[in-house]
Enzyme design. Structure first.
Site, PDB file in Angstrom:
ATOM      1  CB  SER A 154      -0.856   0.018   1.263  1.00 61.54           C
ATOM      2  OG  SER A 154      -1.506   1.262   1.403  1.00 61.54           O
ATOM      3  CE1 TYR A 167      -4.316  -2.152   4.853  1.00 57.06           C
ATOM      4  CE2 TYR A 167      -3.405  -0.044   4.177  1.00 57.06           C
ATOM      5  CZ  TYR A 167      -3.956  -1.272   3.849  1.00 57.06           C
ATOM      6  OH  TYR A 167      -4.147  -1.598   2.530  1.00 57.06           O
TER       7      TYR A 167
HETATM    8  N1  LIG Z   1      -8.508  -0.876  -2.191  1.00 59.58           N
HETATM    9  C1  LIG Z   1      -7.545  -0.040  -1.856  1.00 59.58           C
HETATM   10  O1  LIG Z   1      -7.718   1.197  -1.913  1.00 59.58           O
HETATM   11  C2  LIG Z   1      -6.208  -0.553  -1.422  1.00 59.58           C
HETATM   12  C3  LIG Z   1      -5.193   0.401  -1.216  1.00 59.58           C
HETATM   13  C4  LIG Z   1      -3.943  -0.031  -0.827  1.00 59.58           C
HETATM   14  C5  LIG Z   1      -3.705  -1.397  -0.667  1.00 59.58           C
HETATM   15  N2  LIG Z   1      -4.717  -2.283  -0.868  1.00 59.58           N
HETATM   16  C6  LIG Z   1      -4.389  -3.706  -0.663  1.00 59.58           C
HETATM   17  O2  LIG Z   1      -4.791  -4.442  -1.795  1.00 59.58           O
HETATM   18  C7  LIG Z   1      -5.106  -5.781  -1.397  1.00 59.58           C
HETATM   19  C8  LIG Z   1      -6.459  -6.189  -1.968  1.00 59.58           C
HETATM   20  O3  LIG Z   1      -7.444  -5.354  -1.392  1.00 59.58           O
HETATM   21  P1  LIG Z   1      -8.855  -5.054  -2.072  1.00 59.58           P
HETATM   22  O4  LIG Z   1      -9.029  -3.593  -2.018  1.00 59.58           O
HETATM   23  O5  LIG Z   1      -8.980  -5.790  -3.346  1.00 59.58           O
HETATM   24  O6  LIG Z   1      -9.806  -5.662  -0.940  1.00 59.58           O
HETATM   25  P2  LIG Z   1     -10.998  -6.705  -0.978  1.00 59.58           P
HETATM   26  O7  LIG Z   1     -11.591  -6.637   0.392  1.00 59.58           O
HETATM   27  O8  LIG Z   1     -11.863  -6.485  -2.162  1.00 59.58           O
HETATM   28  O9  LIG Z   1     -10.249  -8.097  -1.163  1.00 59.58           O
HETATM   29  C9  LIG Z   1      -9.439  -8.643  -0.165  1.00 59.58           C
HETATM   30  C10 LIG Z   1      -9.549 -10.159  -0.272  1.00 59.58           C
HETATM   31  O10 LIG Z   1      -8.647 -10.729   0.685  1.00 59.58           O
HETATM   32  C11 LIG Z   1      -9.304 -11.854   1.265  1.00 59.58           C
HETATM   33  N3  LIG Z   1      -8.725 -12.174   2.566  1.00 59.58           N
HETATM   34  C12 LIG Z   1      -8.778 -11.437   3.705  1.00 59.58           C
HETATM   35  N4  LIG Z   1      -8.170 -12.072   4.700  1.00 59.58           N
HETATM   36  C13 LIG Z   1      -7.695 -13.239   4.176  1.00 59.58           C
HETATM   37  C14 LIG Z   1      -6.979 -14.332   4.731  1.00 59.58           C
HETATM   38  N5  LIG Z   1      -6.630 -14.357   6.028  1.00 59.58           N
HETATM   39  N6  LIG Z   1      -6.662 -15.371   3.914  1.00 59.58           N
HETATM   40  C15 LIG Z   1      -7.039 -15.377   2.612  1.00 59.58           C
HETATM   41  N7  LIG Z   1      -7.743 -14.364   2.044  1.00 59.58           N
HETATM   42  C16 LIG Z   1      -8.066 -13.310   2.820  1.00 59.58           C
HETATM   43  C17 LIG Z   1     -10.753 -11.401   1.394  1.00 59.58           C
HETATM   44  O11 LIG Z   1     -11.638 -12.504   1.576  1.00 59.58           O
HETATM   45  C18 LIG Z   1     -10.958 -10.666   0.081  1.00 59.58           C
HETATM   46  O12 LIG Z   1     -11.437 -11.526  -0.933  1.00 59.58           O
HETATM   47  C19 LIG Z   1      -5.040  -5.804   0.127  1.00 59.58           C
HETATM   48  O13 LIG Z   1      -3.807  -6.327   0.530  1.00 59.58           O
HETATM   49  C20 LIG Z   1      -5.128  -4.336   0.485  1.00 59.58           C
HETATM   50  O14 LIG Z   1      -4.525  -4.051   1.721  1.00 59.58           O
HETATM   51  C21 LIG Z   1      -5.953  -1.907  -1.240  1.00 59.58           C
END
Ligand SMILES: NC(=O)c1ccc[n+]([C@@H]2O[C@H](COP(=O)([O-])OP(=O)(O)OC[C@H]3O[C@@H](n4cnc5c(N)ncnc54)[C@H](O)[C@@H]3O)[C@@H](O)[C@H]2O)c1
Length: 265
Positions: A154, A167
Site C-alpha cells: 500500500s 495498517y
Molecule cells: N482498495 C484499496 O484502496 C487498497 C489500497 C492499498 C492497498 N490495498 C491492498 O490491496 C489488497 C487487496 O485489497 P482489495 O481492495 O482488493 O480488498 P478486498 O476486500 O476487495 O479483497 C481482499 C480479499 O482478501 C481476502 N482475505 C482477507 N483475509 C484473508 C486471509 N486471512 N486469507 C485469505 N484471504 C483473505 C478477502 O476474503 C478478500 O477476498 C489488500 O492487501 C489491500 O490491503 C488496497
C-alpha cells in the site's frame, strides 16, 4: 502483452474480490491459463473462477479456500499448485485486511492481531512457500528468472495517513519482506517486487471510506480519479512478465500520483 505469460502457472491470494479478482483475470487475459486462486471466501472464489472461464474457456482454474495466516493452509495451497501444474512461476500476494481508521492507542488488540496476521505474517508464509518451490525449478522458456513474486502492499507503507498507523506498520513490513527476499534470492534468479496501490475502488475501500471522503481523495489525486482494480492488476502482471526481467526489490506506486500530493489529510 497477450500471450506473454503462456506456459506459466500463477498463484494468487485474495482472488475472491477486488484487486485479487482483477489480477486473476488479467493473468488469464495475458496468456497465463494455469491459475491457482486462494481466499477465505468460497463463494467469491467461485465467482472469479466462473468469470475467468466465461472469458477464457481454455483456462485451468483451481480454487482453494485458505487462510494466508495459517501455515498448513498456505503450504497446502502451494502444494496443490505444484501437484496440478508442476511448478509455480508467478505469484501475487494480495489477500489483505484494512481496519477502520483508528488512532493507534485506540486500536483493539484483536484488530492489531488480525492486521498483522493477514498483511504481514500471511505475506511472509506465502513468500516462504513460493521461494522454496521456485528454488527447485529452472526458468520457463523465454524467462531469465525462476519465478516472480509480487506483493500488494500500500501507499501506507511509505506515507502516513490519519488513523492508519496499524495498517501502515503491516504494509511497511510487507515492503521489508519484499526488499529482503529480493536481495537474498536475486542471486537464485527469483524476483520479488511490490506494488503500492493508492485509493482503489473495491469493497475494502468502501468499507473504510465514505462517498464524501472518496470524492475528496479523488480531488487531491493528480490524475483526478480513484483507481480501478485493473490499474493494479496490470502493474502486477507487467512486473511478472519478461518485460520486467531486470526489476527486483522495487516498490511501484500505482496511485494516480497521490503520493506527490500535499494533502489535505
Ligand atoms: N482498495 C484499496 O484502496 C487498497 C489500497 C492499498 C492497498 N490495498 C491492498 O490491496 C489488497 C487487496 O485489497 P482489495 O481492495 O482488493 O480488498 P478486498 O476486500 O476487495 O479483497 C481482499 C480479499 O482478501 C481476502 N482475505 C482477507 N483475509 C484473508 C486471509 N486471512 N486469507 C485469505 N484471504 C483473505 C478477502 O476474503 C478478500 O477476498 C489488500 O492487501 C489491500 O490491503 C488496497
Amino acid at each position: 502483452m497477450a500471450d506473454n505469460l503462456r506456459d506459466g502457472t500463477a498463484c494468487i491470494t485474495g482472488a475472491a474480490s477486488g484487486i485479487g479478482r482483477a489480477t486473476s483475470l488479467a493473468f488469464a487475459r495475458d496468456g497465463c491459463r494455469k491459475l491457482v486462486l486462494g481466499d477465505l471466501s468460497s463463494a467469491g472464489l467461485n465467482e472469479t473462477r466462473t468469470m475467468i472461464l466465461q472469458m477464457y474457456p481454455t483456462a485451468k482454474v483451481v480454487t482453494c479456500v485458505m487462510d494466508v495466516a495459517n501455515v498448513e493452509q498456505v503450504e497446502s495451497f502451494h502444494a496443490t499448485a505444484v501437484e496440478k501444474f508442476g511448478r509455480i512461476d508467478f505469484t501475487a500476494n494480495i489477500a489483505g485486511y484494512g481496519h477502520l481508521p483508528t488512532p493507534s492507542v485506540e486500536l483493539k488488540s484483536s484488530e492489531i492481531s488480525k492486521s498483522f496476521a493477514v498483511n504481514l505474517k500471511g505475506v511472509f508464509l506465502c513468500e516462504q512457500a513460493q521461494i522454496r518451490q521456485m528454488l527447485k525449478q529452472s526458468p520457463l522458456d523465454g524467462f531469465e528468472s525462476r519465478g516472480s513474486i509480487v506483493n500488494v502492499a500500500s501507499l501506507c507503507a511509505t506515507i502516513a495517513m490519519p488513523g492508519m498507523t496499524g495498517y501502515s506498520a503491516t504494509k511497511g513490513g510487507a515492503l521489508g519482506l519484499t526488499r529482503g527476499d529480493a536481495l537474498d534470492y536475486g542471486p537464485h534468479q527469483i524476483r520479488v517486487n511490490c506494488v503500492a496501490p493508492g485509493n482503489i475502488i473495491t469493497p475494502m475501500l468502501s468499507g473504510v471510506m465514505g462517498e464524501e471522503h472518496m470524492a475528496i481523495m479523488a480531488g487531491i489525486t493528480p490524475l483526478r480519479r480513484l483507481g480501478r482494480p485493473d490499474d493494479i492488476a496490470n502493474a502486477v502482471v507487467w512486473l511478472s512478465s519478461p518485460m520486467a526481467c531486470y526489476l527486483t526489490g522495487v516498490n511501484l506506486p500505482v496511485d494516480g500520483g497521490l503520493a506527490l500530493s500535499t494533502g489535505p489529510f
